[in-house]
Structures are given as structure tokens and as C-alpha cells.
Scaffold this active site. Structure first.
Site, short mmCIF file in Angstrom:
data_model
loop_
_atom_site.label_atom_id
_atom_site.label_comp_id
_atom_site.label_asym_id
_atom_site.label_seq_id
_atom_site.Cartn_x
_atom_site.Cartn_y
_atom_site.Cartn_z
N TYR A 59 11.95 -5.30 8.40
CA TYR A 59 11.53 -4.09 7.29
C TYR A 59 12.88 -3.38 6.85
CZ TYR A 59 7.00 -2.73 5.73
OH TYR A 59 5.79 -2.84 4.95
N GLU A 61 12.84 -0.77 4.27
CA GLU A 61 12.54 0.11 2.80
C GLU A 61 13.89 1.09 2.46
OE1 GLU A 61 7.85 1.42 3.12
OE2 GLU A 61 9.64 2.91 3.22
N ASP A 205 13.69 -9.57 -21.23
CA ASP A 205 13.19 -10.52 -20.02
C ASP A 205 13.65 -11.96 -20.34
OD1 ASP A 205 11.37 -11.42 -18.35
OD2 ASP A 205 9.56 -10.88 -19.31
N THR A 231 13.87 -13.71 -13.31
CA THR A 231 13.37 -14.11 -12.18
C THR A 231 14.39 -14.85 -11.55
OG1 THR A 231 12.68 -16.28 -13.29
CG2 THR A 231 10.84 -14.64 -13.09
N LYS A 234 13.43 -19.71 -11.57
CA LYS A 234 13.38 -20.81 -12.76
C LYS A 234 14.43 -21.63 -12.59
CE LYS A 234 9.56 -18.04 -14.39
NZ LYS A 234 8.92 -17.30 -15.70
N ARG A 240 11.51 -17.77 -5.09
CA ARG A 240 10.72 -16.91 -5.92
C ARG A 240 10.73 -15.58 -5.74
NH1 ARG A 240 6.95 -18.94 -8.41
NH2 ARG A 240 7.64 -21.00 -7.83
C1 LIG Z 1 8.15 -16.15 -15.68
C2 LIG Z 1 8.17 -14.91 -16.34
C3 LIG Z 1 7.71 -13.74 -15.78
C4 LIG Z 1 7.08 -13.55 -14.48
O1 LIG Z 1 7.56 -13.99 -13.43
P1 LIG Z 1 6.48 -13.84 -12.05
O2 LIG Z 1 7.54 -14.16 -10.95
O3 LIG Z 1 5.89 -15.10 -12.24
O4 LIG Z 1 5.87 -12.51 -11.94
C5 LIG Z 1 7.91 -12.48 -16.70
N1 LIG Z 1 8.41 -12.67 -17.95
C6 LIG Z 1 8.77 -13.89 -18.55
C7 LIG Z 1 9.31 -14.07 -19.92
C8 LIG Z 1 8.69 -15.10 -17.71
O5 LIG Z 1 8.87 -16.27 -18.32
#
Ligand SMILES: *Cc1c(COP(=O)(O)O)cnc(C)c1O
Length: 413
Positions: A59, A61, A205, A231, A234, A240
Site C-alpha cells: 500500500y 497512498e 489524450d 495509457t 497500447k 495496463r
Molecule cells: C484507450 C483510450 C482511453 C482509455 O483508456 P482505458 O485504460 O481503457 O481507461 C482514453 N482515451 C483514449 C483516446 C483512448 O484511446
């Protein structure tokens, strides 16, 4: 002894054969079908080892040096390394590596910069915006006043004129650029100019392209955006999870927006695995990988188009392709089902003209498996043959098995 997924499944067998069976089955599924889901990849044995490490029990935090729990000395070191590597990799003044997911990173970015009810301009969901870009089913659409810009139905490209018009009319507090399905580079300088003109924050994003950015195969949003959300699982090929990059002056707001505003304890095993992935992504080998991902996607897009699919924007700059299979006589959802039966796994997605669903595919995972341009040509032919009904799924499956046994994913043994 390397901790392979098979070895982990063996450990599980004695105690919980039911779950062990599921894990083995998933291992076989991933190794014997083609993963063209644009958001997926295969992380390395080193990343998996960090995920299965004792930090899973810890843990922590708070932030390094300021935790709410004892015994965090080593967890602090892991997080400091992850932050340092992320900053260096992306040339960012500040990095937060705690968001549990891409969506959590976006939530925290909004929390850092906005108040409920604020107007936000983002790519509309029917054009490839993510759930967190204003879906009514998501906190974003419920708590903020989202205005959607779109794609030009003829070219499939972002309608820059519309972005400018909507920004001037609606005076958003933030503009979001980024998509789940846009195959081209985003013009960050354009979005920065619009944001500056109307006094809005720019949030990039970059969940999809951030791995290409790490490998120098796509332009970076970091010099342009106030906050970059991403993320790590990907194209970036890590565990993840999510992360946020920002300028130093926003660091404190971003950190407080992640913890304590939207999250509790950080997942330290994931943070350690992110550090491992950032280390991998800083190597020349990863840069080579990122460029091969794009080269493969270009070849795949070109050959899908030659086979008669209507490839959105006529091609791709990234790992991601969207295409309308309608010219082959099959609609997106049916196409996805036919391909799944053949062992080719991919998604449906909206198309710019909005009339029907298309297919979305990506080359991150198959490139990790070592497939190259020759295999992309085979893949395009296979996909088209299945969609035209010229190759029955069982025969297609044999071809898929040939490919996957020649190019097994890492950790599949
Ligand atoms: C994949 C993705 C997310 C979200 O990612 P998660 O890990 O599934 O919550 C947010 N924005 C965009 C543009 C994405 O492609």
C-alpha cells in the site's frame, strides 16, 4: 527461472484448477489467433515480472517521500524511477505515473483544470471521441458541457474550420484532442493556436499514439498541450494503466487531482512495471519497433484498399487503420464476426460519414510478434477473402495458425 504465464498457470493449477484452466485457455487464444485490436499489444516478460512482483502487496497512498503508509522506501524508489524515466522519454517537465487507466488519467486532468459545468470542446463520440470525451453514459458527459467537433465526411480528416468556429462560439474552458480511431497525426500546433485564441487549456489524450511518440514515430503533443493524458498498455507496450505529463506549473494541481481527489493507493506493482516499460521504450530497439509498426500499418492499409475496402483518409500515419468493408458486401459488425470466426480479432468503429459501422485494426501486437510487410500483405488478402466469402473460416483459421506459429507472441511458451 523466468516467470512465464505458463509457469504462473502451473502455480495456480494445484490451488485453483478452474482459474488455471481459464488462464491457459487465454494463453492459447492469444497465441493462436491474430490480435489486430488497435488498443492491444504484448508486453515483455520483464513487464510481466514486475506486475507479478511483491510490490503487488504494497500500500502506498500519496507520493514518494510523502506517503500515508509505512515501509514505502522501495516503493518510493520504484515510483521515482518511473517518473524520471517518463519525463526523460517524453521530454516532459512533470509526470504522474499513478493513474489506474487511461480514463482515470483523463478524469484527473479534468479535475485538475475544470469545474463541473465547464464547457469542453472535444472530438464527438460518433467521430472517434473516447467515452471520457463527453459520453452521456460517462462522468464526462454528466459533469461537463461537452461540445463535439467532427471529421470531414469526405476526407475523414478533422474539420479544423469547425474546431475554430465552435471554439470561438462556445469559448470552452478546455479543448481536447485525441481519439480512439483517428489514423492520422493530430496537428497539435493548430489546436494550441485555437486554445490560445479563446483562452482554453489544451488537453491531449494521446492514449493511442503515445508509444509511437516514445519511439520517435509520431509527433509529440508534449510541447503543445498543457496536459497530456495517456495509457501505458497500447503501442507503448507496458502494463495496463495510465499516466499524465504536464508543465511544471501544473504539477501540483495534477498530482492532487490524481491523489487524493480521484484515486486512493497507487498500484505499485503497475508503477514498477511502467518504469520497466519506459526503460524498454527508451532503447533504439523500441524506436525500430515503433517505426516498423507504422510501416506495417501503411502496407496493411494499402493492401486492404487494393482489396476493395474503403480505408478512411486513404491510409494511415500511425498503427491504426479504420476501413469500411461495405464495398465487399458486408457491414462492419458482420465483418467483425466473420473475421473472429477465422481467428482474426479486431473491433468495429464509427465511420466519418456516420452511416454504418466500420472496422478498426492496428499493427502494434502483430509487429511485436515480429511480423513484417510480407505478412501484412498476406493478412490483407486473408481479411478480404474471408469478407468476400471466398475463404471459409476453417480454411482461414489454418492460415492464421501458420502465421501465429511462425510468429509466436512473447511469453507464449
Ligand atoms: C484507450 C483510450 C482511453 C482509455 O483508456 P482505458 O485504460 O481503457 O481507461 C482514453 N482515451 C483514449 C483516446 C483512448 O484511446
Amino acid at each position: 527461472m523466468p516467470v512465464t504465464p505458463a509457469a504462473q498457470a502451473d502455480v495456480l493449477t494445484a490451488q485453483d484448477p478452474e482459474l488455471a484452466e481459464i488462464l491457459r485457455g487465454e494463453l492459447v487464444r492469444q497465441a493462436t489467433t491474430l490480435q489486430l485490436t488497435a488498443a492491444e499489444n504484448f508486453c515483455s516478460p520483464a513487464v510481466l515480472a514486475a506486475l507479478g512482483s511483491p510490490l503487488a502487496n504494497k500500500y502506498a497512498e500519496g507520493y514518494p517521500g510523502a506517503r500515508h503508509h509505512g515501509g514505502c522506501e522501495l516503493a518510493d524508489m520504484a515510483e521515482r524511477i518511473a517518473v524520471e524515466r517518463a519525463r526523460e522519454l517524453f521530454g516532459a517537465e512533470h509526470a504522474n505515473v499513478q493513474p489506474h487507466s487511461g480514463s482515470s488519467a483523463v478524469l484527473a486532468a479534468y479535475a485538475a483544470l475544470l469545474r463541473p459545468g465547464d464547457t469542453v470542446l472535444a472530438l464527438g463520440l460518433p467521430h472517434g471521441g473516447h467515452l471520457t470525451h463527453g459520453s452521456r453514459a460517462n462522468f464526462s458527459g454528466r459533469w461537463f458541457d461537452f461540445v463535439g467537433y467532427g471529421l470531414d465526411p469526405a476526407t475523414g480528416l478533422i474539420d479544423h474550420a469547425q474546431v475554430l468556429t465552435l471554439a470561438r462560439e462556445r469559448r470552452p474552458k478546455a479543448i481536447v484532442c485525441g481519439s480512439i480511431a483517428y489514423p492520422r497525426h493530430i496537428d497539435h500546433a493548430f489546436f494550441r493556436d485555437v486554445a490560445d485564441e479563446v483562452g482554453a487549456y489544451l488537453i491531449a489524450d494521446a492514449a493511442h499514439p503515445i508509444g509511437l511518440v516514445a519511439g520517435g514515430a509520431a509527433p509529440s503533443p508534449v510541447p503543445y498541450a498543457d496536459v497530456v493524458c495517456a495509457t501505458t498498455h497500447k503501442v507503448l507496450r507496458g502494463p495496463r494503466g495510465g499516466m499524465i505529463l504536464c508543465r511544471a506549473e501544473l504539477a501540483e494541481r495534477v498530482d492532487r487531482a490524481v491523489f487524493p481527489f480521484t484515486q486512493g493507493g497507487a498500484q505499485m506493482h503497475t508503477v514498477a512495471a511502467k518504469a520497466v516499460a519506459f526503460g524498454e521504450a527508451a532503447t533504439p530497439a523500441f524506436a525500430g519497433y515503433a517505426h516498423r509498426v507504422v510501416a506495417n500499418a501503411r502496407v496493411l492499409a494499402g493492401h486492404l484498399a487494393a482489396e476493395g475496402l474503403a480505408v478512411t483518409t486513404g491510409g494511415t500515419d500511425t498503427h491504426l487503420i479504420t476501413a469500411d468493408p461495405a464495398p465487399l458486401g458486408v457491414e462492419g459488425r458482420t465483418a467483425r464476426g466473420l473475421l473472429a470466426a477465422a481467428g482474426v480479432v479486431l473491433d468495429c468503429c464509427p465511420l466519418p460519414h456516420g452511416e454504418r459501422r466500420g472496422l478498426r485494426l492496428g499493427t502494434a501486437a502483430v509487429t511485436t510478434q515480429g511480423m513484417g510487410e510480407a505478412e501484412m500483405v498476406r493478412l490483407a488478402a486473408l481479411i478480404a477473402a474471408v469478407l468476400r466469402g471466398r475463404t471459409e473460416p476453417p480454411a482461414a483459421r489454418d492460415q492464421v495458425r501458420e502465421l501465429t506459429s511462425a510468429f509466436p507472441p512473447p511469453c507464449s511458451g
